[in-house]
Design an enzyme around this catalytic site. Structure first.
Site, PDB file in Angstrom:
ATOM      1  N   ASP A 247       3.189  -7.319   8.541  1.00  0.00           N
ATOM      2  CA  ASP A 247       2.394  -6.242   7.961  1.00  0.00           C
ATOM      3  C   ASP A 247       1.639  -5.461   9.045  1.00  0.00           C
ATOM      4  OD1 ASP A 247       1.064  -5.289   5.160  1.00  0.00           O
ATOM      5  OD2 ASP A 247      -0.426  -5.310   6.769  1.00  0.00           O
TER       6      ASP A 247
ATOM      7  N   ASP B 190       0.850  -1.193   0.000  1.00  0.00           N
ATOM      8  CA  ASP B 190       0.000   0.000   0.000  1.00  0.00           C
ATOM      9  C   ASP B 190       0.887   1.244   0.000  1.00  0.00           C
ATOM     10  OD1 ASP B 190       1.082  -0.151   2.497  1.00  0.00           O
ATOM     11  OD2 ASP B 190      -0.727   0.459   3.555  1.00  0.00           O
TER      12      ASP B 190
HETATM   13  N1  LIG Z   1      -0.450  -3.003   4.381  1.00  0.00           N
HETATM   14  C1  LIG Z   1      -1.650  -2.711   4.847  1.00  0.00           C
HETATM   15  N2  LIG Z   1      -2.361  -1.704   4.308  1.00  0.00           N
HETATM   16  C2  LIG Z   1      -3.568  -1.430   4.808  1.00  0.00           C
HETATM   17  C3  LIG Z   1      -4.128  -2.133   5.860  1.00  0.00           C
HETATM   18  C4  LIG Z   1      -5.399  -1.582   6.095  1.00  0.00           C
HETATM   19  C5  LIG Z   1      -6.408  -1.933   7.135  1.00  0.00           C
HETATM   20  N3  LIG Z   1      -6.359  -3.258   7.585  1.00  0.00           N
HETATM   21  C6  LIG Z   1      -7.159  -3.548   8.736  1.00  0.00           C
HETATM   22  C7  LIG Z   1      -7.107  -4.942   9.078  1.00  0.00           C
HETATM   23  C8  LIG Z   1      -6.653  -5.162  10.333  1.00  0.00           C
HETATM   24  C9  LIG Z   1      -6.185  -3.958  10.939  1.00  0.00           C
HETATM   25  O1  LIG Z   1      -6.660  -3.852  12.254  1.00  0.00           O
HETATM   26  C10 LIG Z   1      -6.659  -2.863   9.977  1.00  0.00           C
HETATM   27  O2  LIG Z   1      -7.751  -2.159  10.448  1.00  0.00           O
HETATM   28  C11 LIG Z   1      -5.562  -0.549   5.176  1.00  0.00           C
HETATM   29  N4  LIG Z   1      -4.444  -0.475   4.425  1.00  0.00           N
HETATM   30  C12 LIG Z   1      -4.048   0.514   3.438  1.00  0.00           C
HETATM   31  O3  LIG Z   1      -3.453   1.595   4.138  1.00  0.00           O
HETATM   32  C13 LIG Z   1      -3.714   2.818   3.437  1.00  0.00           C
HETATM   33  C14 LIG Z   1      -4.649   3.650   4.237  1.00  0.00           C
HETATM   34  O4  LIG Z   1      -3.998   4.421   5.128  1.00  0.00           O
HETATM   35  P1  LIG Z   1      -4.775   5.674   5.779  1.00  0.00           P
HETATM   36  O5  LIG Z   1      -5.011   6.620   4.629  1.00  0.00           O
HETATM   37  O6  LIG Z   1      -3.817   6.179   6.810  1.00  0.00           O
HETATM   38  O7  LIG Z   1      -6.036   5.112   6.366  1.00  0.00           O
HETATM   39  C15 LIG Z   1      -4.439   2.416   2.153  1.00  0.00           C
HETATM   40  O8  LIG Z   1      -3.520   2.136   1.120  1.00  0.00           O
HETATM   41  C16 LIG Z   1      -5.136   1.145   2.610  1.00  0.00           C
HETATM   42  O9  LIG Z   1      -5.507   0.352   1.515  1.00  0.00           O
HETATM   43  C17 LIG Z   1      -3.369  -3.203   6.458  1.00  0.00           C
HETATM   44  O10 LIG Z   1      -3.764  -3.891   7.399  1.00  0.00           O
HETATM   45  N5  LIG Z   1      -2.144  -3.431   5.905  1.00  0.00           N
END
Ligand SMILES: Nc1nc2c(c(CN[C@H]3C=C[C@H](O)[C@@H]3O)cn2[C@@H]2O[C@H](COP(=O)(O)O)[C@@H](O)[C@H]2O)c(=O)[nH]1
Length: 306
Positions: free
Chosen positions: A283, A215
């Site tokens: 991650d 991401d």
């Molecule tokens: N690598 C990775 N990227 C993730 C997530 C998650 C949410 N996962 C949920 C599952 C369990 C956890 O408790 C989380 O709640 C979102 N993203 C990405 O981040 C960016 C958003 O950022 P901001 O604009 O600051 O909200 C956007 O590209 C989004 O697609 C993850 O887990 N890993």
């Protein structure tokens, strides 16, 4: 997922804008003594969970929309997770396949409890319709049937999703080669595993095959840790918030090198500290660090994939 791993390594070995610094990588692994700080899935307490198929539907719709929040400075992932949860608690049929095919932009804002136009709103509406249509056509309208068809294999689940839902086909071309990144398809498998704690809809015998989810937060964290080094031109654009074009060499290198670097960290943890760590655990640790440090400069790409 071997395709993701192999093509990310292919890019990392040819990259000219991004470099993985092995020395810094080893320093980080040593500093945690190979023990990745444990972060619980849903550490924020924002997701819908009822232990049944509706949770699967919720997570699938959420991950269909889980991309590109940054163009609205106040919007973050948490708003979608909790907005969709509130809508579902009010109306258990809000995510029925036939309803998904009918949402307009303003109705989608209402569903997500967000009052302003959404970034890439038309794309989001299109993807929501596609999810509804394909679920109805091939899976009896239920994302839970997708999961059942994968027979406890995360790799099969990701393959079924990318075959049936074009919007999840997160791949790119790099120096004439196809590169697979599959961020949202993989994160859906990880979300099931996290939400259902590895049981029922979250039971995958090959959960270790998943990579990290490329991401815009993970690369920013790896750069902050010194593990990713950017060329001065790329550093300057990112720090001055200049957009990085979708599909450009720079963009593909940032994402692929992030996957590659975390795979290297896992290998090192295994060889040096004799510990097996899942990419999902890596991650969650890195991502939760990134969102807590929201001032970290991240690359800005208008993309439906992340
Ligand atoms: N690598 C990775 N990227 C993730 C997530 C998650 C949410 N996962 C949920 C599952 C369990 C956890 O408790 C989380 O709640 C979102 N993203 C990405 O981040 C960016 C958003 O950022 P901001 O604009 O600051 O909200 C956007 O590209 C989004 O697609 C993850 O887990 N890993």
């Amino acid at each position: 997922m071997e395709e993701v791993r192999a093509t990310a390594a292919w890019v990392a070995n040819r990259a000219t804008h991004v470099m993985v610094d092995s020395f810094e990588l080893e320093k980080v692994v040593d500093s945690i003594q190979g023990s990745v700080p444990k972060v619980d899935w849903d550490f924020e307490g924002i997701h819908y969970f009822d232990g049944g198929p509706l949770t699967v539907q919720y997570l699938f719709v959420l991950d269909a929309l889980n991309f590109c929040f940054w163009p609205d400075e106040e919007l973050i992932y948490d708003h979608f997770a909790s907005g969709l949860k509130a809508s579902l608690q009010k109306d258990k049929h809000a995510l029925d396949a036939n309803r998904l095919q009918m949402y307009t932009g303003p109705q989608l804002r209402e569903l997500l409890k967000w009052s302003r136009p959404l970034p890439l709103e038309e794309e989001r509406v299109r993807l929501l319709h596609e999810v509804g249509l394909e679920l109805e056509r091939n899976f009896g309208g239920e994302a839970a049937n997708l999961v059942k068809a994968s027979k406890n294999s995360a790799a099969s689940l990701i393959s079924i999703i990318t075959r049936n839902f074009p919007g999840f086909r997160d791949h790119s071309l790099y120096k004439g080669h196809q590169v697979f990144l599959y961020k949202r398809a993989q994160i859906f498998a990880a979300d099931l595993w996290g939400a259902f704690r590895g049981e029922g809809y979250g039971k995958f015998n090959d959960i270790g095959s998943i990579t990290i989810f490329a991401d815009y937060i993970i690369p920013a964290v790896l750069r902050q840790l010194g593990i990713l080094k950017y060329s001065s031109a790329l550093s300057d654009s990112i720090d001055s918030k200049i957009e990085v074009c979708a599909g450009s060499e720079e963009e593909v290198e940032i994402r692929a090198c992030s996957i590659y670097a975390v795979e290297k960290m896992r290998e090192l943890i295994k060889s040096k500290f004799k510990k097996q760590v899942l990419s999902i655990e890596m991650d969650l640790w890195l991502w939760s660090y990134g969102v807590r440090n929201s001032a970290l400069p991240h690359h800005r790409t208008l993309s439906i994939y992340y």
